[in-house]
Motif scaffolding. Structure first.
Motif, mmCIF file in Angstrom:
data_model
loop_
_atom_site.group_PDB
_atom_site.id
_atom_site.type_symbol
_atom_site.label_atom_id
_atom_site.label_comp_id
_atom_site.label_asym_id
_atom_site.label_seq_id
_atom_site.Cartn_x
_atom_site.Cartn_y
_atom_site.Cartn_z
ATOM 1 N N MET A 35 0.831 -1.207 0.000
ATOM 2 C CA MET A 35 0.000 0.000 0.000
ATOM 3 C C MET A 35 0.868 1.260 0.000
ATOM 4 S SD MET A 35 -3.200 -0.818 -0.210
ATOM 5 C CE MET A 35 -4.226 0.474 0.479
ATOM 6 N N GLY A 36 2.111 1.098 -0.426
ATOM 7 C CA GLY A 36 3.011 2.242 -0.545
ATOM 8 C C GLY A 36 3.409 2.511 -1.983
ATOM 9 N N ALA A 37 3.383 1.467 -2.810
ATOM 10 C CA ALA A 37 3.696 1.569 -4.237
ATOM 11 C C ALA A 37 5.012 2.298 -4.488
ATOM 12 C CB ALA A 37 2.550 2.255 -4.993
ATOM 13 N N GLY A 38 6.033 1.936 -3.716
ATOM 14 C CA GLY A 38 7.337 2.565 -3.900
ATOM 15 C C GLY A 38 7.319 4.048 -3.597
ATOM 16 N N ILE A 39 6.486 4.456 -2.639
ATOM 17 C CA ILE A 39 6.210 5.852 -2.275
ATOM 18 C C ILE A 39 5.584 6.577 -3.467
ATOM 19 C CG2 ILE A 39 7.006 7.919 -1.073
ATOM 20 C CD1 ILE A 39 9.433 6.441 -0.145
ATOM 21 N N ALA A 40 4.412 6.089 -3.872
ATOM 22 C CA ALA A 40 3.585 6.699 -4.921
ATOM 23 C C ALA A 40 4.232 6.644 -6.298
ATOM 24 C CB ALA A 40 3.230 8.145 -4.562
ATOM 25 N N VAL A 41 5.133 5.712 -6.511
ATOM 26 C CA VAL A 41 5.836 5.608 -7.793
ATOM 27 C C VAL A 41 5.178 4.600 -8.729
ATOM 28 C CG1 VAL A 41 7.979 4.826 -8.863
ATOM 29 C CG2 VAL A 41 8.066 6.390 -6.920
ATOM 30 N N ASN A 42 4.891 3.411 -8.237
ATOM 31 C CA ASN A 42 4.356 2.346 -9.081
ATOM 32 C C ASN A 42 2.857 2.581 -9.321
ATOM 33 O OD1 ASN A 42 6.826 0.676 -9.250
ATOM 34 N ND2 ASN A 42 6.515 0.508 -7.050
ATOM 35 N N ALA A 43 2.567 3.545 -10.148
ATOM 36 C CA ALA A 43 1.188 3.977 -10.361
ATOM 37 C C ALA A 43 0.297 2.867 -10.884
ATOM 38 C CB ALA A 43 1.167 5.166 -11.326
ATOM 39 N N LEU A 44 0.866 1.952 -11.657
ATOM 40 C CA LEU A 44 0.090 0.848 -12.225
ATOM 41 C C LEU A 44 0.468 -0.494 -11.620
ATOM 42 C CD1 LEU A 44 0.120 1.977 -15.967
ATOM 43 C CD2 LEU A 44 -1.616 2.403 -14.216
ATOM 44 N N GLY A 45 1.095 -0.439 -10.435
ATOM 45 C CA GLY A 45 1.473 -1.656 -9.738
ATOM 46 C C GLY A 45 2.807 -2.201 -10.218
ATOM 47 N N HIS A 46 3.162 -3.348 -9.694
ATOM 48 C CA HIS A 46 4.438 -3.983 -10.015
ATOM 49 C C HIS A 46 4.310 -4.824 -11.282
ATOM 50 C CE1 HIS A 46 6.158 -2.740 -6.186
ATOM 51 N NE2 HIS A 46 5.031 -3.117 -5.620
ATOM 52 N N ALA A 47 5.315 -4.733 -12.142
ATOM 53 C CA ALA A 47 5.387 -5.516 -13.376
ATOM 54 C C ALA A 47 4.127 -5.377 -14.222
ATOM 55 C CB ALA A 47 5.655 -6.995 -13.064
ATOM 56 N N ALA A 48 3.617 -4.143 -14.313
ATOM 57 C CA ALA A 48 2.424 -3.902 -15.133
ATOM 58 C C ALA A 48 2.694 -4.355 -16.569
ATOM 59 C CB ALA A 48 2.068 -2.417 -15.111
ATOM 60 N N PRO A 49 1.883 -5.230 -17.115
ATOM 61 C CA PRO A 49 2.160 -5.789 -18.453
ATOM 62 C C PRO A 49 2.351 -4.722 -19.524
ATOM 63 C CG PRO A 49 0.401 -7.018 -17.378
ATOM 64 C CD PRO A 49 0.683 -5.833 -16.505
ATOM 65 N N GLU A 50 1.553 -3.648 -19.481
ATOM 66 C CA GLU A 50 1.656 -2.613 -20.499
ATOM 67 C C GLU A 50 3.022 -1.910 -20.434
ATOM 68 O OE1 GLU A 50 -2.520 -2.120 -18.578
ATOM 69 O OE2 GLU A 50 -0.495 -2.728 -17.970
ATOM 70 N N LEU A 51 3.528 -1.717 -19.205
ATOM 71 C CA LEU A 51 4.808 -1.033 -19.042
ATOM 72 C C LEU A 51 5.974 -1.957 -19.374
ATOM 73 C CD1 LEU A 51 4.236 1.134 -15.850
ATOM 74 C CD2 LEU A 51 3.518 1.505 -18.218
ATOM 75 N N VAL A 52 5.832 -3.226 -19.017
ATOM 76 C CA VAL A 52 6.865 -4.202 -19.389
ATOM 77 C C VAL A 52 6.996 -4.265 -20.904
ATOM 78 C CG1 VAL A 52 7.485 -6.646 -19.367
ATOM 79 C CG2 VAL A 52 6.602 -5.578 -17.282
ATOM 80 N N ALA A 53 5.858 -4.262 -21.596
ATOM 81 C CA ALA A 53 5.875 -4.336 -23.056
ATOM 82 C C ALA A 53 6.506 -3.080 -23.655
ATOM 83 C CB ALA A 53 4.456 -4.520 -23.585
ATOM 84 N N ALA A 54 6.154 -1.903 -23.105
ATOM 85 C CA ALA A 54 6.695 -0.651 -23.633
ATOM 86 C C ALA A 54 8.205 -0.573 -23.431
ATOM 87 C CB ALA A 54 6.008 0.541 -22.967
ATOM 88 N N LEU A 55 8.659 -0.975 -22.237
ATOM 89 C CA LEU A 55 10.085 -0.931 -21.934
ATOM 90 C C LEU A 55 10.859 -1.952 -22.764
ATOM 91 C CD1 LEU A 55 12.389 0.216 -20.233
ATOM 92 C CD2 LEU A 55 11.854 -1.501 -18.475
#
Length: 395
Positions: A35-55
C-alpha cells in the motif's frame, strides 16, 4: 566498518525479489500487500504488463543517445503532456529532486531575462522538495539542513496553514512561490482550494511565478491528472516525477512559454534526462492514467477505501484519530507512533509509509483491485488490534 552501500537509509529487514500488481514477494517467499507503491511511484502496480511491453520494445531498439540529438520518444511525451496540461513546454529529468533544481533556476532566470532580477522564493514549512542542497534549502527543515551549510540563500519559509502570512510574504521582491497542493512527506496535508486561488491572484498582482510541486500528488494520484485541477488553478511551473514513470526513473518540469522564456540553449541540461527508455514508459503511463475512465475508477476506488478506513478509525479510537487526503493519497492520523503502526502492519504482511504529523500514508497502485483494498483494511484492522493489546501485555 562502513557497509558497501552508504548507510543513509533506515531500511526495513525485507528484500523483495519480485512483484505483481499490488503484491511483493520477499526472498524467503512471504507475500506482502503493498500500500506504498514505492512511495507513490508504481502507479500501475508492479510488473504492469503494459509497461513491461513498452520498456521491452524500446530496449530492443535504443537505450541512450544523449540530448545532443532529437529523441522521438521524448518529443512524443512532451507533446502529450502539453496537450493534457497548462504547459507549453517540458524539460525531462530523472527525479523529482532534479525537477526542483530546474524550477529554482527557471524562476530566477525568468526575472533576470525580464531585466528585473529577483531571487527570493517563498516556501512552506513541512514541505519536501528533494535532498539536493537547493531542494533542502527550499524546504528548510532543521532535520534536513543540519550540517550541510552554507545553504543556497534566498528562501523565505512560512508555517503551513497560516494563509495570511503566506500571502503577506509574497511581495514585489518575490521571484516565485512553491507549494505542494497536498504535502506528502509533511503528512498528507492539503492546501485549501481557496488558498491556492488567493495565492494565484497574489502572484499575478506582484509579478511572481507560482510553482506547484506535484511529484507525489500528481499523475492521477488524487483522481485528477494533477491535484491542482481540483482547485481550478494553474501554475506557471510544475514539477512531476514518481508516478510519471510507473517505476522507471523519470521526472519533468512543465512550464508556460512565459515562465520558461529565460531557459535557452546552454542554460540547463541532463545526460540521461528524457532518454528513450524512460520516455517510452512515461508515454504509456501518461496515456493510461490520463484516460477519463481510468480516473473515474481511481475516484471510485478512493471512495471505497476512504469509507472502509473511516470505519476502521471509528473501531479503533485509541489507535487512529482521523483519515485525511484526496483520491488514493490517504493519510491515517495516528494516536500511536507511526513507526509502531508501520511495524504492526508489516507483521500482518502489509506495507505502508510513515510521514510527519503522526501520519501513516497509504499510496496504493492506482489500479488496485477492490479485493486488495478490502484485504488491506482487514490487515490494518488486525494491526490495530495487536497494538491495542500491547499495554495489557506489558502490564
Amino acid at each position: 566498518m562502513i557497509p558497501s552501500v552508504l548507510p543513509t537509509y533506515s531500511r526495513l529487514p525485507l528484500s523483495f525479489v519480485s512483484g505483481e500488481g499490488s503484491w511483493l514477494v520477499e526472498a524467503d517467499g512471504r507475500r506482502f500487500l503493498d500500500m506504498g507503491a514505492g512511495i507513490a511511484v508504481n502507479a500501475l502496480g508492479h510488473a504492469a504488463p503494459e509497461l513491461v511491453a513498452a520498456l521491452t520494445a524500446q530496449a530492443a531498439k535504443l537505450w541512450h543517445v544523449s540530448n545532443l540529438y532529437t529523441i522521438p520518444e521524448q518529443q512524443q511525451l512532451a507533446d502529450k503532456l502539453v496537450e493534457l496540461t497548462f504547459a507549453d513546454t517540458v524539460f525531462f529529468t530523472n527525479s523529482g529532486t532534479e525537477a526542483a533544481e530546474l524550477a529554482i533556476k527557471m524562476a530566477r532566470k525568468y526575472h533576470d531575462e525580464a531585466g528585473a532580477p529577483r531571487a527570493q522564493i517563498v516556501a512552506l514549512q513541512g514541505a519536501f522538495h528533494g535532498r539536493s542542497t537547493g531542494a533542502i534549502a527550499m524546504a528548510g527543515g532543521d532535520k534536513m539542513v543540519k550540517g550541510f551549510g552554507p545553504l543556497m540563500p534566498g528562501f523565505v519559509h512560512v508555517p503551513f496553514g497560516e494563509d495570511e502570512a503566506l500571502l503577506a510574504a509574497v511581495t514585489e521582491d518575490t521571484a516565485a512561490v512553491i507549494v505542494e497542493p497536498i504535502q506528502g512527506e509533511g503528512g498528507i496535508r492539503a492546501i485549501p482550494d481557496a488558498t491556492l486561488k488567493a495565492l494565484r491572484a497574489r502572484c499575478d498582482k506582484v509579478g511572481a511565478l507560482l510553482i506547484f510541486d506535484e511529484v507525489q500528488c500528481g499523475m492521477g494520484r488524487t483522481g485528477r491528472l494533477f491535484a491542482h485541477e481540483h482547485a481550478g488553478v494553474t501554475p506557471d511551473i510544475m514539477m512531476s516525477a514518481k508516478g510519471i514513470g510507473g517505476g522507471f526513473p523519470l521526472g519533468a518540469v512543465l512550464a508556460t512559454e512565459e515562465a520558461a522564456q529565460g531557459m535557452k540553449a546552454g542554460t540547463h541540461g541532463s545526460t540521461y534526462g528524457g532518454n528513450p527508455l524512460g520516455c517510452a514508459v512515461g508515454l504509456k503511463v501518461t496515456g493510461i492514467v490520463s484516460d477519463p475512465a481510468f480516473l473515474a475508477e481511481v475516484n471510485r476506488k478512493a471512495g471505497l477505501l476512504r469509507q472502509s478506513l473511516e470505519g476502521l478509525v471509528a473501531s479503533h479510537p485509541a489507535i487512529f484519530e482521523t483519515v485525511r487526503g484526496t483520491g488514493l493519497m490517504i493519510g491515517l492520523k495516528c494516536r500511536v507512533a507511526p513507526a509502531d503502526l508501520v511495524a504492526a502492519a508489516q507483521a500482518e504482511g502489509l506495507l505502508t509509509v510513515p510521514a510527519a504529523d503522526n501520519v501513516v500514508r497509504l499510496l496504493p497502485a492506482l489500479n488496485i483491485p477492490d479485493e486488495d483494498i478490502a484485504e488491506a483494511v482487514a490487515r490494518l484492522d488486525r494491526a490495530a488490534c495487536a497494538l491495542a493489546q500491547k499495554p495489557a501485555e506489558s502490564a
